[in-house]
Design a protein around this motif. Structure first.
Motif, PDB file in Angstrom:
ATOM      1  N   GLY A   1      -6.588  17.268  -0.932  1.00 15.79           N
ATOM      2  CA  GLY A   1      -7.508  18.382  -1.092  1.00 15.79           C
ATOM      3  C   GLY A   1      -8.519  18.495   0.025  1.00 15.79           C
ATOM      4  O   GLY A   1      -9.093  19.532   0.258  1.00 15.79           O
ATOM      5  N   GLY A   2      -8.707  17.376   0.748  1.00 19.32           N
ATOM      6  CA  GLY A   2      -9.776  17.377   1.740  1.00 19.32           C
ATOM      7  C   GLY A   2      -9.401  17.995   3.063  1.00 19.32           C
ATOM      8  O   GLY A   2     -10.242  18.500   3.775  1.00 19.32           O
ATOM      9  N   SER A   3      -8.137  17.969   3.405  1.00 21.62           N
ATOM     10  CA  SER A   3      -7.750  18.405   4.743  1.00 21.62           C
ATOM     11  C   SER A   3      -6.487  19.231   4.698  1.00 21.62           C
ATOM     12  O   SER A   3      -5.728  19.163   3.761  1.00 21.62           O
ATOM     13  N   GLN A   4      -6.277  19.960   5.755  1.00 19.30           N
ATOM     14  CA  GLN A   4      -5.166  20.889   5.759  1.00 19.30           C
ATOM     15  C   GLN A   4      -3.851  20.177   6.003  1.00 19.30           C
ATOM     16  O   GLN A   4      -3.674  19.509   6.991  1.00 19.30           O
ATOM     17  N   GLY A   5      -2.953  20.384   5.084  1.00 16.33           N
ATOM     18  CA  GLY A   5      -1.582  19.939   5.312  1.00 16.33           C
ATOM     19  C   GLY A   5      -1.342  18.464   5.172  1.00 16.33           C
ATOM     20  O   GLY A   5      -0.232  18.006   5.385  1.00 16.33           O
ATOM     21  N   ASN A   6      -2.365  17.662   4.846  1.00 22.83           N
ATOM     22  CA  ASN A   6      -2.141  16.228   4.788  1.00 22.83           C
ATOM     23  C   ASN A   6      -1.694  15.798   3.412  1.00 22.83           C
ATOM     24  O   ASN A   6      -2.038  16.395   2.413  1.00 22.83           O
ATOM     25  N   LEU A   7      -0.917  14.764   3.376  1.00 26.29           N
ATOM     26  CA  LEU A   7      -0.244  14.358   2.162  1.00 26.29           C
ATOM     27  C   LEU A   7      -0.709  12.994   1.682  1.00 26.29           C
ATOM     28  O   LEU A   7      -0.987  12.101   2.467  1.00 26.29           O
ATOM     29  N   ILE A   8      -0.762  12.862   0.353  1.00 24.88           N
ATOM     30  CA  ILE A   8      -0.946  11.562  -0.284  1.00 24.88           C
ATOM     31  C   ILE A   8       0.385  11.225  -0.936  1.00 24.88           C
ATOM     32  O   ILE A   8       0.933  12.024  -1.688  1.00 24.88           O
ATOM     33  N   PHE A   9       0.904  10.049  -0.636  1.00 23.45           N
ATOM     34  CA  PHE A   9       2.203   9.636  -1.143  1.00 23.45           C
ATOM     35  C   PHE A   9       2.064   8.632  -2.278  1.00 23.45           C
ATOM     36  O   PHE A   9       1.165   7.786  -2.271  1.00 23.45           O
ATOM     37  N   GLY A  10       2.976   8.717  -3.225  1.00 23.91           N
ATOM     38  CA  GLY A  10       3.135   7.652  -4.188  1.00 23.91           C
ATOM     39  C   GLY A  10       3.845   6.482  -3.533  1.00 23.91           C
ATOM     40  O   GLY A  10       4.354   6.607  -2.412  1.00 23.91           O
ATOM     41  N   LYS A  11       3.901   5.359  -4.220  1.00 23.78           N
ATOM     42  CA  LYS A  11       4.522   4.171  -3.638  1.00 23.78           C
ATOM     43  C   LYS A  11       6.037   4.211  -3.715  1.00 23.78           C
ATOM     44  O   LYS A  11       6.706   3.383  -3.104  1.00 23.78           O
ATOM     45  N   GLY A  12       6.558   5.137  -4.465  1.00 22.82           N
ATOM     46  CA  GLY A  12       7.997   5.325  -4.491  1.00 22.82           C
ATOM     47  C   GLY A  12       8.691   4.637  -5.642  1.00 22.82           C
ATOM     48  O   GLY A  12       8.176   3.674  -6.225  1.00 22.82           O
ATOM     49  N   THR A  13       9.853   5.149  -5.980  1.00 29.02           N
ATOM     50  CA  THR A  13      10.749   4.535  -6.950  1.00 29.02           C
ATOM     51  C   THR A  13      12.063   4.261  -6.252  1.00 29.02           C
ATOM     52  O   THR A  13      12.663   5.178  -5.665  1.00 29.02           O
ATOM     53  N   LYS A  14      12.501   3.005  -6.308  1.00 26.93           N
ATOM     54  CA  LYS A  14      13.766   2.633  -5.690  1.00 26.93           C
ATOM     55  C   LYS A  14      14.890   2.867  -6.686  1.00 26.93           C
ATOM     56  O   LYS A  14      14.961   2.204  -7.726  1.00 26.93           O
ATOM     57  N   LEU A  15      15.747   3.790  -6.357  1.00 25.52           N
ATOM     58  CA  LEU A  15      16.866   4.136  -7.229  1.00 25.52           C
ATOM     59  C   LEU A  15      18.130   3.441  -6.755  1.00 25.52           C
ATOM     60  O   LEU A  15      18.461   3.503  -5.567  1.00 25.52           O
ATOM     61  N   SER A  16      18.793   2.783  -7.674  1.00 26.94           N
ATOM     62  CA  SER A  16      20.091   2.163  -7.378  1.00 26.94           C
ATOM     63  C   SER A  16      21.120   2.766  -8.326  1.00 26.94           C
ATOM     64  O   SER A  16      20.952   2.677  -9.541  1.00 26.94           O
ATOM     65  N   VAL A  17      22.157   3.362  -7.752  1.00 26.75           N
ATOM     66  CA  VAL A  17      23.237   3.954  -8.541  1.00 26.75           C
ATOM     67  C   VAL A  17      24.455   3.056  -8.396  1.00 26.75           C
ATOM     68  O   VAL A  17      24.989   2.884  -7.293  1.00 26.75           O
ATOM     69  N   LYS A  18      24.880   2.490  -9.507  1.00 26.73           N
ATOM     70  CA  LYS A  18      26.007   1.554  -9.489  1.00 26.73           C
ATOM     71  C   LYS A  18      27.312   2.297  -9.763  1.00 26.73           C
ATOM     72  O   LYS A  18      27.366   3.147 -10.646  1.00 26.73           O
TER      73      LYS A  18
ATOM     74  N   GLN B   1       0.802  -1.231   0.000  1.00 29.62           N
ATOM     75  CA  GLN B   1       0.000   0.000   0.000  1.00 29.62           C
ATOM     76  C   GLN B   1       0.828   1.271   0.000  1.00 29.62           C
ATOM     77  O   GLN B   1       0.309   2.346  -0.216  1.00 29.62           O
ATOM     78  N   GLY B   2       2.092   1.178   0.275  1.00 31.60           N
ATOM     79  CA  GLY B   2       2.865   2.401   0.373  1.00 31.60           C
ATOM     80  C   GLY B   2       2.536   3.153   1.645  1.00 31.60           C
ATOM     81  O   GLY B   2       1.967   2.617   2.597  1.00 31.60           O
ATOM     82  N   LEU B   3       2.877   4.431   1.666  1.00 28.00           N
ATOM     83  CA  LEU B   3       2.711   5.260   2.857  1.00 28.00           C
ATOM     84  C   LEU B   3       1.306   5.848   2.867  1.00 28.00           C
ATOM     85  O   LEU B   3       0.935   6.625   1.991  1.00 28.00           O
ATOM     86  N   GLN B   4       0.517   5.471   3.864  1.00 31.37           N
ATOM     87  CA  GLN B   4      -0.878   5.897   3.934  1.00 31.37           C
ATOM     88  C   GLN B   4      -1.088   6.805   5.144  1.00 31.37           C
ATOM     89  O   GLN B   4      -0.756   6.419   6.270  1.00 31.37           O
ATOM     90  N   PHE B   5      -1.709   7.944   4.906  1.00 32.61           N
ATOM     91  CA  PHE B   5      -2.037   8.862   5.990  1.00 32.61           C
ATOM     92  C   PHE B   5      -3.169   8.288   6.831  1.00 32.61           C
ATOM     93  O   PHE B   5      -4.192   7.842   6.304  1.00 32.61           O
ATOM     94  N   LEU B   6      -2.997   8.304   8.142  1.00 35.02           N
ATOM     95  CA  LEU B   6      -4.021   7.780   9.045  1.00 35.02           C
ATOM     96  C   LEU B   6      -4.802   8.910   9.717  1.00 35.02           C
ATOM     97  O   LEU B   6      -6.026   8.980   9.620  1.00 35.02           O
ATOM     98  N   ILE B   7      -4.102   9.784  10.429  1.00 39.69           N
ATOM     99  CA  ILE B   7      -4.798  10.789  11.218  1.00 39.69           C
ATOM    100  C   ILE B   7      -3.838  11.910  11.576  1.00 39.69           C
ATOM    101  O   ILE B   7      -2.629  11.712  11.625  1.00 39.69           O
ATOM    102  N   GLN B   8      -4.399  13.107  11.777  1.00 35.66           N
ATOM    103  CA  GLN B   8      -3.621  14.276  12.173  1.00 35.66           C
ATOM    104  C   GLN B   8      -4.227  14.897  13.417  1.00 35.66           C
ATOM    105  O   GLN B   8      -5.453  15.004  13.545  1.00 35.66           O
TER     106      GLN B   8
END
Lengths: 117, 113
Positions: B95-112, A41-48
Motif C-alpha cells: 500500500g505504501g509504494s507504487q507497484g511493489n509487492l509483499i510476498f508470502g513465504k510460499g507453499t511447496k506443492l508435490s504432486v505424486k 524470511q521468504g521473498l523480501q522487497f528491497l528497493i525499486q
C-alpha cells in the motif's frame, strides 16, 4: 527465459567484504526491483528504481545500496557483509510500476546466490 | 503493517487431484493479489492476478478466488500433474509504494504420480 539477466550466478565471499550484483532488465522495461530471498524470511522487497530514479524502498539495510544507470541496468551493492546476508538476490523488471492499483507484470531474473563465509 | 500468510508450508497430493493453496492477509485491502510459481533455484514466474472487484479468475487448469471480506485468496490447480510440483507464492501490492509487492513465504506443492 524472462529476458532479465543477472550476474554473477553465484558469489562466495567473506564477512566484512563488499560485493556488487548486476541486473539487466527486459528490453523496454523502465522499472527495476531488487528482492532478497532467504529460507526463513521468504521473498523480501528491497528497493525499486524507475528510469534511473529511486522510486520506493522496502526492507533494505543501510549497508546495502543500489542504483540504476542511464542504460537502465541496475547494480545492488552490499557492504560490510554478515553471515545473515547469505541469500538469493533477485532482480525483477516491469514496464512501469508507477501507479498503485495499476498492474505491471514483474519479470524475475534467475537470481544471484550469495554465500557469506 | 501488511501481513500475508500462506498457511501450508508443504502440500502433497496425488496426480489427477485438485490442489488448493490458501493465502490470507491482514491489515490491508489490496487492489489486487497475484500468484507466482517458483522452481528451485529459479526466479518466480507470474501466473495469475485477481483484482479486488473480481471473485474468480481462471487460466487453463488454474483458478484463483479472492474474498475481500475474509481477506483470503484460494489457488486451485485441477487435474494436477507431477510437472506442477513447485513452490507457489502469493503476493499483494504494497500500500505504501507504487507497484511493489509483499510476498508470502510460499507453499511447496508435490504432486505424486
Amino acid at each position: 527465459d524472462s529476458g532479465v539477466t543477472q550476474t554473477p550466478k553465484h558469489l562466495i565471499t567473506a564477512t566484512g567484504q563488499r560485493v556488487t550484483l548486476r541486473c539487466s532488465p527486459r528490453s523496454g522495461d523502465l522499472s527495476v526491483y531488487w528482492y532478497q530471498q532467504s529460507l526463513d524470511q521468504g521473498l523480501q522487497f528491497l528497493i525499486q528504481y524507475y528510469n534511473g530514479e529511486e522510486r520506493a524502498k522496502g526492507n533494505i539495510l543501510e549497508r546495502f545500496s543500489a542504483q540504476q544507470f542511464p542504460d537502465l541496468h541496475s547494480e545492488l551493492n552490499l557492504s560490510s557483509l554478515e553471515l545473515g546476508d547469505s541469500a538469493l538476490y533477485f532482480c525483477a523488471s516491469s514496464v512501469e510500476g508507477l501507479t498503485r492499483g495499476a498492474f505491471d507484470t514483474q519479470y524475475f531474473g534467475p537470481g544471484t546466490r550469495l554465500t557469506v563465509l | 503493517s501488511q501481513k500475508i500468510e500462506q498457511n501450508s508450508e508443504a502440500l502433497n497430493i496425488q496426480e489427477g487431484k485438485t490442489a488448493t493453496l490458501t493465502c490470507n492477509y491482514t491489515n490491508y485491502s489490496p487492489a489486487y493479489l497475484q500468484w507466482y510459481r517458483q522452481d528451485p533455484g529459479r526466479g518466480p514466474v507470474f501466473l495469475l492476478l485477481i483484482r479486488e472487484n473480481e471473485k474468480e479468475k481462471r487460466k487453463e487448469r488454474l483458478k484463483v478466488t479472492f474474498d475481500t471480506t475474509l481477506k483470503q485468496s484460494l489457488f486451485h490447480i485441477t487435474a494436477s500433474q507431477p510437472a506442477d510440483s513447485a513452490t507457489y507464492l502469493c503476493a499483494l501490492e504494497s500500500g505504501g509504494s507504487q507497484g511493489n509487492l509483499i510476498f508470502g513465504k510460499g507453499t511447496k506443492l508435490s504432486v505424486k504420480p
